[in-house]
Write a protein that holds these residues in place. Structure first.
Motif, PDB file in Angstrom:
ATOM      1  N   LEU A 192      78.920 -46.419   8.929  1.00 18.13           N
ATOM      2  CA  LEU A 192      77.524 -46.460   9.365  1.00 18.13           C
ATOM      3  C   LEU A 192      76.661 -45.557   8.498  1.00 18.13           C
ATOM      4  CD1 LEU A 192      77.969 -46.409  13.268  1.00 18.13           C
ATOM      5  CD2 LEU A 192      77.252 -48.324  11.833  1.00 18.13           C
ATOM      6  N   ASN A 193      77.231 -44.419   8.083  1.00 19.31           N
ATOM      7  CA  ASN A 193      76.471 -43.523   7.218  1.00 19.31           C
ATOM      8  C   ASN A 193      76.234 -44.126   5.844  1.00 19.31           C
ATOM      9  OD1 ASN A 193      75.630 -40.759   8.184  1.00 19.31           O
ATOM     10  ND2 ASN A 193      77.623 -41.028   9.158  1.00 19.31           N
ATOM     11  N   GLU A 194      77.236 -44.853   5.337  1.00 15.38           N
ATOM     12  CA  GLU A 194      77.044 -45.534   4.054  1.00 15.38           C
ATOM     13  C   GLU A 194      75.902 -46.552   4.189  1.00 15.38           C
ATOM     14  OE1 GLU A 194      78.451 -44.897   1.219  1.00 15.38           O
ATOM     15  OE2 GLU A 194      80.363 -43.896   1.628  1.00 15.38           O
ATOM     16  N   VAL A 195      75.908 -47.309   5.320  1.00 12.90           N
ATOM     17  CA  VAL A 195      74.847 -48.293   5.550  1.00 12.90           C
ATOM     18  C   VAL A 195      73.512 -47.570   5.687  1.00 12.90           C
ATOM     19  CG1 VAL A 195      73.946 -49.996   7.194  1.00 12.90           C
ATOM     20  CG2 VAL A 195      76.390 -49.950   6.661  1.00 12.90           C
ATOM     21  N   GLY A 196      73.509 -46.507   6.519  1.00 15.32           N
ATOM     22  CA  GLY A 196      72.272 -45.765   6.786  1.00 15.32           C
ATOM     23  C   GLY A 196      71.701 -45.141   5.533  1.00 15.32           C
ATOM     24  N   PHE A 210      73.253 -37.934  11.417  1.00 14.37           N
ATOM     25  CA  PHE A 210      74.260 -37.034  11.992  1.00 14.37           C
ATOM     26  C   PHE A 210      73.753 -36.350  13.250  1.00 14.37           C
ATOM     27  CE2 PHE A 210      78.175 -36.116   9.686  1.00 14.37           C
ATOM     28  CZ  PHE A 210      78.041 -36.978   8.610  1.00 14.37           C
ATOM     29  N   PRO A 211      74.603 -36.266  14.281  1.00  7.61           N
ATOM     30  CA  PRO A 211      74.190 -35.534  15.476  1.00  7.61           C
ATOM     31  C   PRO A 211      73.956 -34.053  15.175  1.00  7.61           C
ATOM     32  CG  PRO A 211      76.489 -36.247  15.645  1.00  7.61           C
ATOM     33  CD  PRO A 211      75.938 -36.847  14.392  1.00  7.61           C
ATOM     34  N   ILE A 212      73.098 -33.439  15.967  1.00  7.88           N
ATOM     35  CA  ILE A 212      72.814 -31.996  15.842  1.00  7.88           C
ATOM     36  C   ILE A 212      73.741 -31.272  16.812  1.00  7.88           C
ATOM     37  CG2 ILE A 212      71.049 -30.258  16.398  1.00  7.88           C
ATOM     38  CD1 ILE A 212      69.035 -32.389  15.282  1.00  7.88           C
ATOM     39  N   HIS A 214      73.064 -31.587  10.042  1.00  5.67           N
ATOM     40  CA  HIS A 214      73.990 -32.152   9.061  1.00  5.67           C
ATOM     41  C   HIS A 214      73.321 -33.314   8.342  1.00  5.67           C
ATOM     42  CE1 HIS A 214      76.290 -30.431  12.369  1.00  5.67           C
ATOM     43  NE2 HIS A 214      77.334 -30.308  11.584  1.00  5.67           N
ATOM     44  N   HIS A 215      73.801 -33.589   7.154  1.00  9.82           N
ATOM     45  CA  HIS A 215      73.286 -34.734   6.407  1.00  9.82           C
ATOM     46  C   HIS A 215      74.451 -35.344   5.645  1.00  9.82           C
ATOM     47  CE1 HIS A 215      69.990 -37.065   4.822  1.00  9.82           C
ATOM     48  NE2 HIS A 215      69.100 -36.246   5.320  1.00  9.82           N
ATOM     49  N   PHE A 216      74.506 -36.662   5.607  1.00  4.58           N
ATOM     50  CA  PHE A 216      75.546 -37.364   4.861  1.00  4.58           C
ATOM     51  C   PHE A 216      75.516 -36.876   3.409  1.00  4.58           C
ATOM     52  CE2 PHE A 216      77.076 -41.589   2.998  1.00  4.58           C
ATOM     53  CZ  PHE A 216      78.390 -41.333   3.328  1.00  4.58           C
ATOM     54  N   ASP A 252      70.002 -36.779   0.134  1.00  8.16           N
ATOM     55  CA  ASP A 252      69.438 -35.475  -0.213  1.00  8.16           C
ATOM     56  C   ASP A 252      68.953 -34.762   1.061  1.00  8.16           C
ATOM     57  OD1 ASP A 252      68.130 -33.311  -1.171  1.00  8.16           O
ATOM     58  OD2 ASP A 252      66.623 -34.410  -2.323  1.00  8.16           O
ATOM     59  N   PRO A 253      69.538 -33.622   1.392  1.00  9.28           N
ATOM     60  CA  PRO A 253      69.166 -32.953   2.639  1.00  9.28           C
ATOM     61  C   PRO A 253      67.965 -32.016   2.517  1.00  9.28           C
ATOM     62  CG  PRO A 253      70.964 -31.755   1.608  1.00  9.28           C
ATOM     63  CD  PRO A 253      70.596 -32.879   0.678  1.00  9.28           C
TER      64      PRO A 253
END
Ligand SMILES: Cc1cc2nc3c(=O)[nH]c(=O)nc-3n(C[C@H](O)[C@H](O)[C@H](O)COP(=O)(O)OP(=O)(O)OC[C@H]3O[C@@H](n4cnc5c(N)ncnc54)[C@H](O)[C@@H]3O)c2cc1C
Length: 433
Positions: A259-263, A334-336, A362-364, A368-369
């Motif tokens: 899901l993160n790759e998609v997101g 990502f959840p906090i 958090h960031h995948f 870029d976070p």
């Protein structure tokens, strides 16, 4: 590793090109490496598992990995103290402690970290009346810039500086830990609406040994986790293999990773993805050895920033983050994570003389976070936030001196242990001055 190969940390947020990477097997070897590095005018750093998100362990000089110094050297069953080599990982330590009928009182989410790395950055778990791992430290053996081997016990003047030392005082070669009898935890995890969590916070923190929650951004969904010690005689009832596969491997790692790759490619889908993830993790209960409950697999690579704030600040911090998400700056998958600890007396511990809440963003790792973490840091610092030393931040010594009452005392010990700054790097220059 051969000379000038690239060293990276777990999250791939830091890269360094050390001239030498060494794996000493004894305190004596650490002493001679420090002396050789000094004679060549090169800096020295040790690293554990490279699990810090900040460049706190990075160096272009001598990088020492103490993975051959990974043994439990001695135990005293009466005092429940163990002497371990500093490079031992928590993953190696926890089962050895269990075999001795012992456990650490509290742990974080994962266990690859070395003992020295975990204590040096103030690694913590959750528990309103409990502390970070460094609070269990009752002795440290430290190799200073002069190559002296200093035994720091509870009476030593450097004790309160050496338990959370950011790697700035020297190379830690051995650690004595105060353990307690091994214990089982009953884990109860369930979804709860965020407003309800906030309203019931004092009760949830007070009534549970270890309380934490995850909030799914762009939603009002949260997952609350309550871990409590069980009465003597309670039997283990671990997560079934199937449930572990579905919850921990598939939903928290496998599907979550996809899901993160998609997101990362379609940001507009993220709020819907969070709604799905927040609902998919359903309620569950289990009872297991403490370290099996504290630790979960983390296979989706991410970047993280985390600050500790006074507990009373939490509703304001959450409202600040919510307002930032509502303004549509960015979508975050990502959840906090929100945790709690009680105050301690360790000079550079985020818990120094303060009951804290911790808020971690958090960031995948492929996204870029910068903007998200900067906005979060503004909210955290507006509430007297103290950064986790191993997690991304951009604050400097002038800010931190006001946050830590014993900051100058720590710097004075650093001047005694390492006046020539053999153990420094750009990160330490920024946060310690
Ligand atoms: C997936 C993941 C989950 C995490 N979960 C948590 C959590 O639940 N709670 C939490 O608080 N943190 C957490 N962290 C952060 C992590 O615990 C800390 O950053 C910790 O310091 C990493 O330990 P390490 O052994 O990898 O140390 P490194 O990152 O390699 O080094 C950290 C610091 O310790 C110093 N150091 C290492 N060994 C020595 C030594 N022998 N002598 C002197 N200095 C030394 C280094 O120079 C550096 O300053 C997590 C990190 C990741 C990647």
């Amino acid at each position: 590793m051969t000379a000038r190969e690239t060293w990276t940390n777990w999250s791939r947020s830091v890269e360094a090109h050390p001239e030498h990477v060494e794996h000493p097997a004894s305190t004596a070897e650490v002493v001679s490496l420090v002396q050789v590095a000094r004679s060549q005018g090169l800096p020295v750093k040790a690293y554990g598992a490279g699990h810090s998100f900040t460049p706190i362990a990075a160096t272009d000089g001598y990088l020492l990995r103490l993975d051959r110094m990974n043994h439990l050297l001695a135990r005293d069953t009466t005092s429940r103290r163990v002497l371990v080599q500093a490079g031992m990982s928590l993953r190696e330590l926890n089962p050895e402690l269990l075999a001795l009928g012992l456990a650490l009182p509290n742990l974080g989410d994962v266990d690859p970290q070395s003992v020295a790395g975990a204590i040096s950055t103030g690694t913590h778990g959750t528990g309103g009346k409990l502390h970070g791992i460094a609070a269990a430290v009752v002795g440290v053996q430290l190799v200073t810039a002069e190559g002296d081997v200093v035994e720091i016990d509870e009476q030593h003047p450097w004790f309160d500086a050496a338990r959370v030392s950011l790697g700035a005082l020297g190379i830690i070669t051995e650690v004595t830990l105060q353990c307690e009898p091994a214990f089982l935890l009953h884990a109860r995890e369930e979804p709860m609406a965020l407003p309800e969590v906030i309203e019931r916070l004092p009760e949830l923190i007070e009534e549970n040994d270890h309380f934490e929650f995850y909030w799914f951004p762009h939603t009002e969904k949260a997952l609350v986790k309550r871990n409590n010690r069980v009465a003597d005689g309670t039997r283990r009832d671990p997560v079934s293999r199937f449930r572990h596969l579905v919850d921990d491997e598939l939903l928290s790692n496998g599907v979550f990773g996809l899901l993160n790759e998609v997101g990362a490619r379609r940001r507009s889908l993220v709020p819907r993805i969070n709604g799905v993830t927040g609902s998919a993790l359903s309620a569950r209960e289990f009872t297991d050895h403490s370290h099996e409950v504290f630790v979960s697999p983390r296979r989706v690579r991410f970047r993280e920033s985390e600050f500790a704030m006074p507990r009373s600040a939490l509703p304001g911090v959450i409202a600040g983050l919510q307002a930032w998400f509502d303004a549509g700056h960015e979508t975050v998958s990502f959840p906090i994570e929100v945790r709690f600890t009680g105050s301690d007396d360790i000079w550079m511990s985020t818990g120094h003389e303060r009951d804290n809440c911790y808020v971690a963003v958090h960031h995948f790792f492929r996204s870029d976070p910068t903007a998200y973490f900067a906005a979060a840091q503004d909210i955290f610092t507006a509430h007297e936030g103290r950064p986790h030393w191993g997690k991304m931040n951009t604050v400097d010594a002038s800010y931190l001196r006001d946050r830590y009452a014993r900051f100058d005392d720590f710097v004075a010990v650093r001047d005694e242990a390492d006046l020539k700054r053999v153990f420094t790097n750009p990160y330490l220059d920024r946060v310690l001055g």
